[in-house]
Design a protein around this motif. Sequence first.
Motif, PDB file in Angstrom:
ATOM      1  N   ASP A 186       0.996  -1.189  -0.025  1.00 21.30           N
ATOM      2  CA  ASP A 186       0.113  -0.012  -0.027  1.00 21.30           C
ATOM      3  C   ASP A 186       0.657   1.229  -0.169  1.00 21.30           C
ATOM      4  O   ASP A 186       0.217   2.395   0.354  1.00 21.30           O
ATOM      5  CB  ASP A 186      -0.923  -0.114   1.330  1.00 21.30           C
ATOM      6  CG  ASP A 186      -2.053  -0.975   1.119  1.00 21.30           C
ATOM      7  OD1 ASP A 186      -2.354  -1.281  -0.002  1.00 21.30           O
ATOM      8  OD2 ASP A 186      -2.494  -1.482   2.175  1.00 21.30           O
ATOM      9  N   ASP A 187       2.177   1.134  -0.457  1.00 18.82           N
ATOM     10  CA  ASP A 187       2.913   2.477  -0.617  1.00 18.82           C
ATOM     11  C   ASP A 187       2.676   2.743  -2.126  1.00 18.82           C
ATOM     12  O   ASP A 187       3.987   2.588  -2.607  1.00 18.82           O
ATOM     13  CB  ASP A 187       4.503   1.922  -0.234  1.00 18.82           C
ATOM     14  CG  ASP A 187       5.327   3.219  -0.301  1.00 18.82           C
ATOM     15  OD1 ASP A 187       4.764   4.525  -0.503  1.00 18.82           O
ATOM     16  OD2 ASP A 187       6.322   3.285   0.250  1.00 18.82           O
ATOM     17  N   TYR A 188       1.729   3.537  -2.209  1.00 20.36           N
ATOM     18  CA  TYR A 188       1.350   3.791  -3.795  1.00 20.36           C
ATOM     19  C   TYR A 188       2.245   4.904  -4.322  1.00 20.36           C
ATOM     20  O   TYR A 188       2.621   5.139  -5.300  1.00 20.36           O
ATOM     21  CB  TYR A 188       0.028   4.396  -3.766  1.00 20.36           C
ATOM     22  CG  TYR A 188      -1.221   2.925  -3.337  1.00 20.36           C
ATOM     23  CD1 TYR A 188      -0.843   1.497  -3.922  1.00 20.36           C
ATOM     24  CD2 TYR A 188      -2.119   3.235  -2.350  1.00 20.36           C
ATOM     25  CE1 TYR A 188      -1.645   0.625  -3.369  1.00 20.36           C
ATOM     26  CE2 TYR A 188      -2.740   2.321  -1.903  1.00 20.36           C
ATOM     27  CZ  TYR A 188      -2.555   1.108  -2.649  1.00 20.36           C
ATOM     28  OH  TYR A 188      -3.540   0.073  -2.149  1.00 20.36           O
ATOM     29  N   ASP A 189       2.735   5.657  -3.370  1.00 15.49           N
ATOM     30  CA  ASP A 189       3.445   6.834  -3.937  1.00 15.49           C
ATOM     31  C   ASP A 189       4.960   6.215  -4.511  1.00 15.49           C
ATOM     32  O   ASP A 189       5.444   6.660  -5.426  1.00 15.49           O
ATOM     33  CB  ASP A 189       4.025   8.074  -2.812  1.00 15.49           C
ATOM     34  CG  ASP A 189       2.539   8.610  -2.519  1.00 15.49           C
ATOM     35  OD1 ASP A 189       1.788   9.139  -3.442  1.00 15.49           O
ATOM     36  OD2 ASP A 189       2.627   9.165  -1.239  1.00 15.49           O
ATOM     37  N   GLU A 190       5.668   5.338  -3.502  1.00 17.09           N
ATOM     38  CA  GLU A 190       6.789   4.645  -4.113  1.00 17.09           C
ATOM     39  C   GLU A 190       6.272   3.829  -5.221  1.00 17.09           C
ATOM     40  O   GLU A 190       7.400   3.833  -6.286  1.00 17.09           O
ATOM     41  CB  GLU A 190       7.250   3.750  -2.964  1.00 17.09           C
ATOM     42  CG  GLU A 190       8.382   2.875  -3.300  1.00 17.09           C
ATOM     43  CD  GLU A 190       9.791   3.761  -3.484  1.00 17.09           C
ATOM     44  OE1 GLU A 190      10.684   3.155  -3.950  1.00 17.09           O
ATOM     45  OE2 GLU A 190       9.727   4.953  -3.212  1.00 17.09           O
TER      46      GLU A 190
END
Length: 336
Positions: free
Chosen positions: A25-29
Motif C-alpha cells: 500500500d505504498d502507492y507513492d513509491e
Amino acid sequence: MLNLSPEQKKSADLFAKANDAFFDDDYDEALSLFTELVTLEPKNAEFVLKRCQVYQKLNKLDLALKDGEQALALLEQGSRSLLARAHLQLGIILHRLGQYPSAQIHLEQSQELNPQEKTLVTWLRKNQEVLPKITETFVTPVAVAPPAPAPVKATRYEWFQNDTFITIEVFIKNVKSDAVDIRFFDNALPTGSDYTLELEPLAHKISPKESSFKILSTKIEIKLKKEMIGIMWGTLEGEDQIVAMTSSTPTTTTKKSKDWNALSRELDDEAKPEGEQALNSLFQQIYKDADPDTQRAMMKSFVESNGTCLSTNWNEIGTKKTEVKPPEGMIAKKYE
C-alpha cells in the motif's frame, strides 16, 4: 533460470520493487518505480497497465484513464489476457468517473476475452445497477442533481486468520450502525458508508451466509468464513497460492504478504516455467479448472501426505487418510 540481459535484469528488479510497494500500500513509491519502468520501456503495455492501477489507488482517475487507453493501444496485437485486463481497468475507471455506458462496453469486452476473471462479476453488477438510472435522465425533463461526493477510502485496517476465519479490523471510531453497509459475496467484500473499503477480488472464496460483522466503539470487525477450511491465505485480495495451514504456519498477519508466484509470472508472461515452478503451475492450473470434488480430493491428499501425494479422485480419497509417500531413497521425518 532465465538468462536476462543487464537491461532486462534492471527492469525485472524495478518491477519486483514496484510490486512490493504496491502490495504494501505504498502507492507513492509504487508510482515512482512504475513511472521509471515506463520511461525505460514506454511500449511495454504491462508496465503502463500497472501504473494505471496505481493511479486508481491514488484516486487520480484522469491519469489512470490516460494510461489505460495507452495500454489498450499498445495491446492491439498483444495477448488476450493482458487485453482483457486493460478493458477491465478501463471499465472500472469509467465507472468511477460516472461514464457508465462506456464502462459497460469495456467490461463486456473484458468478459468476452476472459470470462474467468473473478473481478468482472462484481463490476458488471455494480455498473448494471446504475445503467437504468442513466437512461431515465435522458427521457425525463427534470434537473439531475450532481453526484454525491465519493466516500473516503478507509485505509487503516489490519487482518489476521485462523484455519476457519479471516478477521478484518477497520479502525474507525464511533460509527453509527445505519451508516454501515457491508455485503458479502463469495469473492468480494464491497462496503458502503461515509468510508469505503473495497476488497475485490478476495484471494480465495468465502461463505457469505456464514460471514458477519459487528460495530465497536473504535473499529468495525469483519469475520469472513473461509470456503476452504485449513487453507492459509497469503494475501487478502488478488491472486494467491494455495497453502495448507500446519502447526508451524503462522495464523496471524497485520500486513499484506507478497504473492511471489504472481510476481514471477508477471516478469515474463511468455516464459515457460521449469522444474518446481512448472510443477506448481501445473498444480494450480489443474486446481483452478477442476470441479469441487476434485479440488477437495487434491487438497485433502496434498495436506495429509505432506505434499508427497496428489489425488483427484474424491471417491477414493474421501473415505481414508492419505499416507505419506516420500520419493524412492528418502524417508519421511516429522519435525518438532
